[in-house]
Design a protein around this motif. Structure first.
Motif, PDB file in Angstrom:
ATOM      1  N   LEU A  71       0.834  -1.205   0.000  1.00 32.81           N
ATOM      2  CA  LEU A  71       0.000   0.000   0.000  1.00 32.81           C
ATOM      3  C   LEU A  71       0.865   1.250   0.000  1.00 32.81           C
ATOM      4  N   PHE A  72       1.870   1.261   0.837  1.00 36.44           N
ATOM      5  CA  PHE A  72       2.779   2.406   0.920  1.00 36.44           C
ATOM      6  C   PHE A  72       3.456   2.666  -0.416  1.00 36.44           C
ATOM      7  N   THR A  73       3.913   1.611  -1.078  1.00 38.46           N
ATOM      8  CA  THR A  73       4.610   1.756  -2.360  1.00 38.46           C
ATOM      9  C   THR A  73       3.680   2.297  -3.434  1.00 38.46           C
ATOM     10  N   VAL A  74       2.448   1.810  -3.481  1.00 33.38           N
ATOM     11  CA  VAL A  74       1.480   2.311  -4.464  1.00 33.38           C
ATOM     12  C   VAL A  74       1.215   3.796  -4.241  1.00 33.38           C
ATOM     13  N   VAL A  75       1.000   4.194  -2.987  1.00 31.72           N
ATOM     14  CA  VAL A  75       0.691   5.587  -2.672  1.00 31.72           C
ATOM     15  C   VAL A  75       1.840   6.508  -3.057  1.00 31.72           C
ATOM     16  N   ILE A  76       3.067   6.172  -2.636  1.00 27.74           N
ATOM     17  CA  ILE A  76       4.187   7.078  -2.923  1.00 27.74           C
ATOM     18  C   ILE A  76       4.563   7.058  -4.399  1.00 27.74           C
ATOM     19  N   MET A 199       7.903   8.089 -22.003  1.00 26.42           N
ATOM     20  CA  MET A 199       7.786   6.746 -21.439  1.00 26.42           C
ATOM     21  C   MET A 199       9.121   6.153 -20.972  1.00 26.42           C
ATOM     22  N   PRO A 200      10.245   6.340 -21.679  1.00 25.89           N
ATOM     23  CA  PRO A 200      11.515   5.846 -21.122  1.00 25.89           C
ATOM     24  C   PRO A 200      11.847   6.483 -19.774  1.00 25.89           C
ATOM     25  N   THR A 201      11.560   7.777 -19.645  1.00 25.36           N
ATOM     26  CA  THR A 201      11.783   8.474 -18.374  1.00 25.36           C
ATOM     27  C   THR A 201      10.832   7.966 -17.305  1.00 25.36           C
ATOM     28  N   ILE A 202       9.570   7.763 -17.684  1.00 26.58           N
ATOM     29  CA  ILE A 202       8.581   7.251 -16.732  1.00 26.58           C
ATOM     30  C   ILE A 202       8.978   5.856 -16.266  1.00 26.58           C
ATOM     31  N   THR A 203       9.510   5.049 -17.181  1.00 24.22           N
ATOM     32  CA  THR A 203       9.983   3.709 -16.806  1.00 24.22           C
ATOM     33  C   THR A 203      11.040   3.786 -15.721  1.00 24.22           C
ATOM     34  N   ILE A 204      12.000   4.692 -15.882  1.00 25.55           N
ATOM     35  CA  ILE A 204      13.071   4.843 -14.895  1.00 25.55           C
ATOM     36  C   ILE A 204      12.512   5.320 -13.562  1.00 25.55           C
ATOM     37  N   CYS A 205      11.661   6.341 -13.604  1.00 24.68           N
ATOM     38  CA  CYS A 205      11.131   6.915 -12.363  1.00 24.68           C
ATOM     39  C   CYS A 205      10.234   5.924 -11.619  1.00 24.68           C
ATOM     40  N   LEU A 206       9.412   5.180 -12.352  1.00 26.00           N
ATOM     41  CA  LEU A 206       8.578   4.172 -11.702  1.00 26.00           C
ATOM     42  C   LEU A 206       9.438   3.080 -11.070  1.00 26.00           C
ATOM     43  N   PHE A 207      10.469   2.667 -11.789  1.00 23.85           N
ATOM     44  CA  PHE A 207      11.368   1.642 -11.246  1.00 23.85           C
ATOM     45  C   PHE A 207      12.018   2.119  -9.950  1.00 23.85           C
ATOM     46  N   LEU A 208      12.498   3.351  -9.943  1.00 27.63           N
ATOM     47  CA  LEU A 208      13.169   3.877  -8.756  1.00 27.63           C
ATOM     48  C   LEU A 208      12.208   4.030  -7.587  1.00 27.63           C
ATOM     49  N   THR A 209      11.018   4.555  -7.832  1.00 24.79           N
ATOM     50  CA  THR A 209      10.082   4.780  -6.728  1.00 24.79           C
ATOM     51  C   THR A 209       9.528   3.461  -6.187  1.00 24.79           C
ATOM     52  N   ILE A 210       9.268   2.496  -7.061  1.00 24.85           N
ATOM     53  CA  ILE A 210       8.763   1.206  -6.592  1.00 24.85           C
ATOM     54  C   ILE A 210       9.816   0.483  -5.754  1.00 24.85           C
ATOM     55  N   THR A 211      11.040   0.425  -6.259  1.00 23.66           N
ATOM     56  CA  THR A 211      12.089  -0.263  -5.493  1.00 23.66           C
ATOM     57  C   THR A 211      12.420   0.483  -4.205  1.00 23.66           C
ATOM     58  N   ASN A 212      12.432   1.817  -4.247  1.00 21.40           N
ATOM     59  CA  ASN A 212      12.685   2.589  -3.032  1.00 21.40           C
ATOM     60  C   ASN A 212      11.585   2.376  -2.001  1.00 21.40           C
ATOM     61  N   ILE A 264      13.442 -11.799  -3.817  1.00 19.57           N
ATOM     62  CA  ILE A 264      12.755 -12.364  -4.983  1.00 19.57           C
ATOM     63  C   ILE A 264      11.518 -11.535  -5.315  1.00 19.57           C
ATOM     64  N   LEU A 265      10.814 -11.091  -4.289  1.00 22.41           N
ATOM     65  CA  LEU A 265       9.607 -10.293  -4.482  1.00 22.41           C
ATOM     66  C   LEU A 265       9.912  -8.979  -5.185  1.00 22.41           C
ATOM     67  N   VAL A 266      10.941  -8.275  -4.721  1.00 20.67           N
ATOM     68  CA  VAL A 266      11.305  -6.992  -5.321  1.00 20.67           C
ATOM     69  C   VAL A 266      11.759  -7.184  -6.765  1.00 20.67           C
ATOM     70  N   ILE A 267      12.540  -8.227  -7.018  1.00 21.30           N
ATOM     71  CA  ILE A 267      13.000  -8.503  -8.385  1.00 21.30           C
ATOM     72  C   ILE A 267      11.815  -8.768  -9.309  1.00 21.30           C
ATOM     73  N   GLN A 273       7.081  -4.446 -13.754  1.00 18.78           N
ATOM     74  CA  GLN A 273       6.920  -3.019 -14.030  1.00 18.78           C
ATOM     75  C   GLN A 273       7.727  -2.599 -15.251  1.00 18.78           C
ATOM     76  N   LEU A 274       8.974  -3.046 -15.343  1.00 22.85           N
ATOM     77  CA  LEU A 274       9.812  -2.691 -16.494  1.00 22.85           C
ATOM     78  C   LEU A 274       9.225  -3.211 -17.797  1.00 22.85           C
ATOM     79  N   LYS A 275       8.737  -4.447 -17.765  1.00 26.71           N
ATOM     80  CA  LYS A 275       8.143  -5.039 -18.963  1.00 26.71           C
ATOM     81  C   LYS A 275       6.901  -4.267 -19.388  1.00 26.71           C
ATOM     82  N   ALA A 276       6.061  -3.905 -18.411  1.00 23.32           N
ATOM     83  CA  ALA A 276       4.802  -3.224 -18.718  1.00 23.32           C
ATOM     84  C   ALA A 276       5.050  -1.824 -19.295  1.00 23.32           C
ATOM     85  N   THR A 277       5.974  -1.066 -18.695  1.00 23.46           N
ATOM     86  CA  THR A 277       6.185   0.294 -19.154  1.00 23.46           C
ATOM     87  C   THR A 277       7.035   0.368 -20.425  1.00 23.46           C
TER      88      THR A 277
END
Length: 284
Positions: A71-76, A199-212, A264-267, A273-277
């Motif tokens: 939930l926290f990850t989705v919100v942020i 979209m390439p930029t959004i891919t990077i930003c989504l990856f960083l925020t989700i993993t963070n 494993i979950l984070v990977i 996410q990377l595949k989708a974006t």
């Protein structure tokens, strides 16, 4: 020159390969083995099979931490990227004075360490914003959750803003001029021209925020410490508390199993996410 590179490339690759092996591959393999063991010291582990994983998956605190972290990850992820993109759009407008100074100010919170940020916002929320001393975050689950959200927004928005600004500035001006000639409104230009090319930029930003979001530890430890009663404990802090705060060899093995599950979950989530974006990216 080309022949020399073909002949000596293993020599140049060797330092990086050794660093990766000793810094990641070997520790990960050892950690994977220890997740199937009961141990106090890694020098004398006792193999117990999958019992650590069974105990980890049946731990209600671990389940609660997982859903809270999700939930926290989705919100942020939503808030950080929407706000950062909106600010980036403002700062890339022509004629805006002082934009470089504003960019620096927005980026500065990212330079502060997570532990320091956690204690700063603990003081702000408990002592200044609410004027209730040191009680609110320790007694109120909702306040602890939204305190973590506010902290992450304050720290990460400026960093993502810089990435979005770079992405916006890389959009060919011909596309924007063509949209203007065709009579597109600012909203239509945003959705039909800017966002597809971002979209390439959004891919990077989504990856960083989700993993963070999933990996968040130091801010969680400093701001709430999981209080009250582990209700604001995210996954990384739950693993830490399982490994160190609970006594005995049993809990160290369970904590190691949780760490492997967490990895494993984070990977998996990051790869999805990377595949989708990346499938939405357009070729310029």
């Amino acid at each position: 020159m080309v022949k020399s590179l073909r002949k000596w490339w293993p020599l140049f690759l060797l330092p990086t390969a050794l660093s990766f092996a000793f810094g990641f591959v070997i520790p990960f393999a050892e950690g994977l083995y220890l997740s199937f063991c009961r141990f106090i010291s890694i020098s004398n582990p006792k193999f117990v099979g999958v019992s650590n994983y069974v105990a980890a998956l049946s731990d209600p605190q671990f389940s609660h931490a997982f859903w809270l972290t999700a939930l926290f990850t989705v919100v942020i992820t939503v808030l950080i990227n929407v706000i950062a993109l909106a600010i980036a759009l403002c700062f890339t407008r022509k004629g805006l004075r002082g934009s470089n100074s504003f960019r620096t100010v927005f980026f500065m919170p990212n330079l502060i360490g997570g532990i320091v940020l956690g204690y700063i916002w603990q003081i702000l929320i408990n002592g200044v914003l609410t004027n209730v001393g040191q009680q609110l975050l320790a007694l109120n689950t909702a306040a602890g959750f939204w305190g973590l959200v506010i902290l992450m927004l304050w720290q990460q928005i400026g960093y993502m803003m810089i990435i979005y600004i770079a992405g916006l500035q890389s959009i060919p001006s011909d596309y924007l001029e063509a949209a203007k000639v065709d009579g597109a409104t600012a909203w239509q230009t945003l959705w039909k021209v800017k966002i597809p090319n971002l979209m390439p930029t959004i891919t990077i930003c989504l990856f960083l925020t989700i993993t963070n979001g999933f990996k968040l530890f130091d801010q969680n430890l400093a701001l709430t410490g999981g209080a009250p009663d582990h209700s604001t404990e995210l996954l990384a802090l739950n693993i830490y508390n399982t490994f160190y705060a609970r006594a005995g060899a049993k809990w160290m093995g369970i904590g190691q199993a949780k760490a492997v599950i967490f990895c494993i979950l984070v990977i998996c989530i990051s790869m999805i996410q990377l595949k989708a974006t990346q499938s939405k990216e357009v070729q310029q």
